[in-house]
Design a protein around this motif. Structure first.
Motif, PDB file in Angstrom:
ATOM      1  N   GLY A  85      -0.981 -46.535 -15.977  1.00 51.44           N
ATOM      2  CA  GLY A  85      -1.136 -47.623 -15.022  1.00 51.44           C
ATOM      3  C   GLY A  85       0.052 -47.756 -14.091  1.00 51.44           C
ATOM      4  O   GLY A  85      -0.100 -48.100 -12.914  1.00 51.44           O
ATOM      5  N   THR A 143      -4.743 -39.764  -8.415  1.00 52.46           N
ATOM      6  CA  THR A 143      -3.909 -40.398  -9.436  1.00 52.46           C
ATOM      7  C   THR A 143      -4.727 -41.388 -10.258  1.00 52.46           C
ATOM      8  O   THR A 143      -4.635 -41.420 -11.494  1.00 52.46           O
ATOM      9  CB  THR A 143      -2.725 -41.119  -8.773  1.00 52.46           C
ATOM     10  N   PHE A 144      -5.533 -42.184  -9.581  1.00 54.97           N
ATOM     11  CA  PHE A 144      -6.343 -43.192 -10.271  1.00 54.97           C
ATOM     12  C   PHE A 144      -7.332 -42.538 -11.234  1.00 54.97           C
ATOM     13  O   PHE A 144      -7.491 -42.985 -12.371  1.00 54.97           O
ATOM     14  CB  PHE A 144      -7.089 -44.044  -9.248  1.00 54.97           C
ATOM     15  N   ASP A 145      -7.992 -41.475 -10.798  1.00 58.34           N
ATOM     16  CA  ASP A 145      -9.004 -40.830 -11.646  1.00 58.34           C
ATOM     17  C   ASP A 145      -8.382 -40.283 -12.930  1.00 58.34           C
ATOM     18  O   ASP A 145      -8.953 -40.428 -14.026  1.00 58.34           O
ATOM     19  CB  ASP A 145      -9.702 -39.710 -10.880  1.00 58.34           C
ATOM     20  N   ALA A 186      -4.045 -40.937  -3.812  1.00 53.26           N
ATOM     21  CA  ALA A 186      -4.104 -42.145  -4.638  1.00 53.26           C
ATOM     22  C   ALA A 186      -5.347 -42.110  -5.526  1.00 53.26           C
ATOM     23  O   ALA A 186      -5.285 -42.476  -6.709  1.00 53.26           O
ATOM     24  CB  ALA A 186      -4.116 -43.387  -3.752  1.00 53.26           C
ATOM     25  N   GLU A 187      -6.463 -41.661  -4.975  1.00 52.60           N
ATOM     26  CA  GLU A 187      -7.689 -41.546  -5.768  1.00 52.60           C
ATOM     27  C   GLU A 187      -7.504 -40.531  -6.893  1.00 52.60           C
ATOM     28  O   GLU A 187      -7.945 -40.745  -8.033  1.00 52.60           O
ATOM     29  CB  GLU A 187      -8.862 -41.138  -4.879  1.00 52.60           C
ATOM     30  N   MET A 189      -7.366 -43.163 -15.208  1.00 53.00           N
ATOM     31  CA  MET A 189      -8.512 -43.739 -15.917  1.00 53.00           C
ATOM     32  C   MET A 189      -8.831 -42.945 -17.177  1.00 53.00           C
ATOM     33  O   MET A 189      -9.216 -43.513 -18.208  1.00 53.00           O
ATOM     34  CB  MET A 189      -9.731 -43.784 -14.993  1.00 53.00           C
ATOM     35  N   MET A 208      -0.161 -46.187  -5.042  1.00 54.72           N
ATOM     36  CA  MET A 208      -0.529 -47.205  -4.067  1.00 54.72           C
ATOM     37  C   MET A 208       0.601 -47.457  -3.068  1.00 54.72           C
ATOM     38  O   MET A 208       0.360 -47.752  -1.895  1.00 54.72           O
ATOM     39  CB  MET A 208      -0.885 -48.504  -4.781  1.00 54.72           C
ATOM     40  N   VAL A 213      -0.268 -45.341 -11.153  1.00 51.34           N
ATOM     41  CA  VAL A 213      -1.198 -45.802 -10.113  1.00 51.34           C
ATOM     42  C   VAL A 213      -0.460 -46.701  -9.130  1.00 51.34           C
ATOM     43  O   VAL A 213      -0.684 -46.630  -7.905  1.00 51.34           O
ATOM     44  CB  VAL A 213      -2.399 -46.536 -10.740  1.00 51.34           C
TER      45      VAL A 213
END
Length: 446
Positions: free
Chosen positions: A300, A238-240, A235-236, A243, A307, A303
């Motif tokens: 987005g 994907t988020f990075d 998940a991190e 961003m 999650m 993300v």
């Protein structure tokens, strides 16, 4: 002859480097084989696999050697995502060596670790392109360090800034993306080897030693405990990457808006023959900026998918494994393709300096209202000065007159400011604050 449509298929989000090189079928199988070969080597080091068999497994560790028909048949008949590779790999090894492939491992040990290897390859590509984009933007920020333009808030003209200052805000955001990537490497790129339910029961006391050697071989960190059901690292990841897409999307949105005919300060580079519209020959549409803005929004949604993979049942849950590969490949390809577009756009972005100068004059001096207010505040106090300048500004708007003209006709102003002082106060280059300082701080001076 017919129409084949060859060449019409666009790469996944325009990704060239990541889609095929990282997530192509051959590399996906190769990464699984790499993990199996490294595992055989590690187990050989602790005496679990005879040296000659471990050596053969490593020697045959090439997807080019596999019989694709054997792979496809095993995949079809077993309905298992890993058995095709295992049987095809075993088929190219001696019977004895083949029996030591996948020794003491479970499917998710191999699939998770192979996936991490792929994600690291994609991460490296994305990080490199992000740094290249930063370099281009830093050059632009320094080039336009002192080019005064109008700053806008809520889509309305506000006060002067410099173009270098605007670009530096983009760079600063990219820098935080790169910081997150640097910090995330240690957390994210961790291998998986723990056996059926994560307890290493199949190897017992040899398990930790095999795990350590395996991940050293693959240049991955070792987890403190199995992470079959804990997917926060992914998940991190994907988020990075999302961003980065979001940051670049914001840049694209800025250019998209500033390419409007009524603004026309920045624009996608134009080359003879480039067509903006199939029906309006005059159009130069902001296609590249628009694609960047759209991709930032798509990121987005990925993300959200990541999650959803955080909630798993018990020690392993194949439902998550049916979701993850799709959004992970998608975010990698999205980031790769988005950065390619950004590199193209900002490498040849047009800056219309004449129009930038023209736009500074549209509000007939109203953009200096704060400058005038702060100067009069030295005499009247901040609140009273605000009321005074507000009165002048509203009159200027209503009467369509220059703010300076009305200020010079007001004794409350002329009692403390000469015409020359007012003239100097209302020069755009005199009210950009510390814009140039911030450019130097973010983009450097050379």
């Amino acid at each position: 002859m017919g129409f084949s449509g060859a060449g019409m298929e666009e790469e996944y989000y325009g990704s060239r480097d990541v889609q095929e090189d990282v997530f192509g079928g051959a590399n996906t199988i190769q990464k699984m084989m790499d993990v199996e070969a490294a595992l055989a080597w590690a187990e050989c080091e602790v005496g679990l696999v005879p040296e000659q068999y471990a050596g053969e497994i490593q020697k045959k560790c090439s997807v080019e050697l596999l019989d694709e028909a054997v792979y496809a048949e095993a995949r079809r008949t077993t309905g298992h995502p890993l058995m095709g590779m295992l049987r095809a790999y075993k088929a190219i090894c001696s019977k004895e060596a083949g029996e030591y492939i996948h020794y003491g491992a479970t499917t998710q040990d191999i699939s998770d670790t192979a996936l991490i290897l792929q994600l690291r390859e994609a991460w490296d590509i994305v990080e490199d392109k992000t740094r290249r984009l930063r370099k281009i933007l830093a050059g632009k920020a320094r080039e336009y360090r002192s080019l005064v333009m109008i700053g806008r808030t809520n889509d309305q003209q506000a006060m002067p800034i410099t173009l270098g200052f605007k670009i530096s805000t983009w760079i600063d955001e990219l820098d935080r993306c790169l910081e997150r990537m640097a910090q995330g490497r240690e957390r994210i790129f961790v291998g998986q080897f723990a056996g059926a339910v994560g307890t290493m029961a199949s190897l017992e006391q040899n398990g930790p030693r095999v795990q350590k050697l395996l991940f050293e071989r693959l240049n991955l960190a070792a987890p403190k405990i199995s992470w079959f059901a804990t997917r926060d690292r992914l998940a991190e990841f994907t988020f990075d990457l999302a961003m980065i897409c979001g940051a670049v999307g914001r840049m694209g949105n800025e250019v998209y808006n500033e390419q409007r005919s009524e603004v026309n300060e920045l624009a996608e580079g134009y080359a003879q023959g480039k067509v903006g519209s199939s029906t309006m020959p005059h159009k130069r549409n902001p296609f590249l900026p628009g694609r960047l803005a759209g991709r930032g929004r798509i990121a987005g949604t990925l993300v959200m998918r990541a999650m959803q993979c955080l909630e798993n049942t018990n020690e392993r849950d194949c439902r998550t494994l049916c979701i993850e590969p799709y959004h992970l490949k998608e975010i990698c390809c999205l980031a790769d393709g988005t950065l390619d577009i950004a590199l193209e756009l900002f490498g040849q972005m047009e800056v219309h300096e004449d129009q930038i100068g023209h736009n500074l004059e549209i509000l007939q001096g109203l953009i200096y209202s704060e400058a005038l207010m702060m100067r009069l505040a030295e005499v009247y106090g901040r609140m009273e000065a605000h009321e005074l300048v507000y009165e002048l500004a509203m009159a200027a708007i209503g009467q369509k007159r220059q703010l300076k003209e009305l200020a010079l006709a007001d004794s409350r102003v002329t009692a403390h400011l000469t015409e020359e002082e007012l003239e100097n106060l209302m020069r755009p280059e005199h009210y950009t604050g510390l814009a140039e300082h911030f450019v130097d701080q973010v983009a450097g001076t050379a």
